[in-house]
Write a protein that holds these residues in place. Structure first.
Motif, mmCIF file in Angstrom:
data_model
loop_
_atom_site.group_PDB
_atom_site.id
_atom_site.type_symbol
_atom_site.label_atom_id
_atom_site.label_comp_id
_atom_site.label_asym_id
_atom_site.label_seq_id
_atom_site.Cartn_x
_atom_site.Cartn_y
_atom_site.Cartn_z
ATOM 1 N N CYS A 62 25.205 48.298 25.208
ATOM 2 C CA CYS A 62 25.988 49.496 25.546
ATOM 3 C C CYS A 62 27.370 49.464 24.894
ATOM 4 O O CYS A 62 27.904 48.409 24.565
ATOM 5 N N LYS A 63 27.937 50.642 24.726
ATOM 6 C CA LYS A 63 29.274 50.778 24.150
ATOM 7 C C LYS A 63 30.316 50.551 25.252
ATOM 8 O O LYS A 63 30.276 51.207 26.286
ATOM 9 N N PRO A 64 31.253 49.605 25.047
ATOM 10 C CA PRO A 64 32.264 49.336 26.076
ATOM 11 C C PRO A 64 33.230 50.510 26.269
ATOM 12 O O PRO A 64 33.459 51.300 25.350
ATOM 13 N N VAL A 65 33.779 50.625 27.472
ATOM 14 C CA VAL A 65 34.820 51.604 27.778
ATOM 15 C C VAL A 65 36.058 50.842 28.249
ATOM 16 O O VAL A 65 35.972 49.674 28.633
ATOM 17 N N SER A 66 37.204 51.494 28.236
ATOM 18 C CA SER A 66 38.458 50.800 28.534
ATOM 19 C C SER A 66 38.822 50.764 30.014
ATOM 20 O O SER A 66 39.718 50.020 30.415
ATOM 21 N N THR A 67 38.156 51.580 30.840
ATOM 22 C CA THR A 67 38.442 51.584 32.281
ATOM 23 C C THR A 67 37.121 51.581 33.056
ATOM 24 O O THR A 67 36.133 52.138 32.594
ATOM 25 N N PRO A 68 37.118 50.988 34.267
ATOM 26 C CA PRO A 68 35.876 50.946 35.031
ATOM 27 C C PRO A 68 35.461 52.296 35.616
ATOM 28 O O PRO A 68 34.293 52.509 35.925
ATOM 29 N N MET A 69 36.404 53.216 35.748
ATOM 30 C CA MET A 69 36.087 54.532 36.296
ATOM 31 C C MET A 69 37.067 55.541 35.732
ATOM 32 O O MET A 69 38.235 55.233 35.515
ATOM 33 N N SER A 70 36.595 56.731 35.504
ATOM 34 C CA SER A 70 37.465 57.799 35.035
ATOM 35 C C SER A 70 38.507 58.095 36.107
ATOM 36 O O SER A 70 38.192 58.125 37.302
ATOM 37 N N SER A 71 39.745 58.305 35.713
ATOM 38 C CA SER A 71 40.828 58.494 36.689
ATOM 39 C C SER A 71 40.677 59.765 37.522
ATOM 40 O O SER A 71 41.167 59.830 38.645
ATOM 41 N N ASN A 72 39.997 60.753 37.013
ATOM 42 C CA ASN A 72 39.836 61.997 37.787
ATOM 43 C C ASN A 72 38.443 62.112 38.402
ATOM 44 O O ASN A 72 38.045 63.181 38.830
ATOM 45 N N ARG A 103 36.746 39.405 39.651
ATOM 46 C CA ARG A 103 37.145 40.562 38.863
ATOM 47 C C ARG A 103 37.817 41.594 39.764
ATOM 48 O O ARG A 103 37.214 42.566 40.207
ATOM 49 N N LEU A 104 39.079 41.355 40.047
ATOM 50 C CA LEU A 104 39.835 42.240 40.929
ATOM 51 C C LEU A 104 40.047 43.615 40.307
ATOM 52 O O LEU A 104 40.320 44.586 41.016
ATOM 53 N N ASP A 105 39.895 43.719 38.995
ATOM 54 C CA ASP A 105 40.085 44.990 38.305
ATOM 55 C C ASP A 105 38.983 46.004 38.588
ATOM 56 O O ASP A 105 39.142 47.191 38.320
ATOM 57 N N ILE A 106 37.862 45.567 39.158
ATOM 58 C CA ILE A 106 36.779 46.509 39.455
ATOM 59 C C ILE A 106 36.614 46.761 40.956
ATOM 60 O O ILE A 106 35.737 47.517 41.360
ATOM 61 N N VAL A 107 37.428 46.147 41.784
ATOM 62 C CA VAL A 107 37.263 46.249 43.237
ATOM 63 C C VAL A 107 37.288 47.697 43.707
ATOM 64 O O VAL A 107 36.422 48.130 44.468
ATOM 65 N N HIS A 108 38.264 48.460 43.273
ATOM 66 C CA HIS A 108 38.382 49.851 43.739
ATOM 67 C C HIS A 108 37.168 50.675 43.313
ATOM 68 O O HIS A 108 36.587 51.405 44.130
ATOM 69 N N SER A 109 36.761 50.566 42.076
ATOM 70 C CA SER A 109 35.621 51.331 41.566
ATOM 71 C C SER A 109 34.335 50.963 42.299
ATOM 72 O O SER A 109 33.547 51.838 42.673
ATOM 73 N N VAL A 110 34.119 49.675 42.514
ATOM 74 C CA VAL A 110 32.916 49.227 43.219
ATOM 75 C C VAL A 110 32.947 49.700 44.671
ATOM 76 O O VAL A 110 31.920 50.110 45.224
ATOM 77 N N SER A 111 34.120 49.675 45.264
ATOM 78 C CA SER A 111 34.259 50.177 46.637
ATOM 79 C C SER A 111 33.864 51.644 46.721
ATOM 80 O O SER A 111 33.179 52.060 47.659
#
Length: 184
Positions: A62-72, A103-111
């Motif tokens: 897959c092609k990587p993205v720069s953020t785990p979730m779109s901000s909007n 990976r604390l950077d994905i906690v919010h998105s996974v939540s």
């Protein structure tokens, strides 16, 4: 005890007399965690676990993205989109929850995506797969613990104030550090 080598060796010998055990040396891999130890530092990551996860969900190329979730991105339970297999979705979300240990950077998105485990739609699944795409480009990230002098306890918290479109509940998060080392 950890910095006094003689005490550590005496403790090991005492434990070996009492219990049947073997000294395997420094820990390198444990329950999906890779541990790299050097003088004054310990680095913990789950790079191999991420690679296995990408294989399991057919996302290796897959092609990587720069953020785990779109901000909007605003997900909701009743989005009038076709439902997906809940078992597969729960497996993916559960795997991502385990990954949040390092990976604390994905906690919010996974939540956020974990709210939809009962009846996930294609939109929820796409959001979960975006997290995998983010992980594809950030496999080597983890947590570095360094020996420091004069550690201060510092905490941060934030909330989105009624961010859920379904029930208007807030999502909040926190982080506590001892010096520069994350502890919660």
């Amino acid at each position: 005890m950890g910095t006094n080598r003689k005490m550590v060796e005496d403790f090991k010998k005492a434990m070996m007399k009492e219990f049947e055990m073997t000294d395997l040396g420094l820990m390198k891999y444990f329950l999906g965690f890779q541990v790299r130890q050097s003088t004054g530092e310990v680095f913990i990551c789950q790079e191999k676990y991420i690679e296995d996860l990408l294989k399991k969900f057919h996302m290796v190329a897959c092609k990587p993205v720069s953020t785990p979730m779109s901000s909007n991105e605003k997900l909701q339970q009743e989005d009038a989109v076709e439902k997906v297999d809940a078992k597969t979705y729960r497996s993916l979300v559960g795997s991502l929850i385990y990954l949040t240990n390092t990976r604390l950077d994905i906690v919010h998105s996974v939540s956020l995506i974990s709210r939809f485990m009962n009846q996930p739609s294609k939109l929820h699944y796409v959001a979960a797969k975006r997290i995998l795409r983010y992980l594809q480009g950030t496999k080597k990230l983890g947590i570095l613990y360094k020996k420091e002098n004069g550690n201060n306890l510092v905490g941060f918290t934030d909330s989105d104030w009624a961010g859920s479109l379904d029930d208007r509940k807030s999502t909040c998060g926190y982080i506590f550090c001892l010096g520069s080392n994350v502890i919660a």
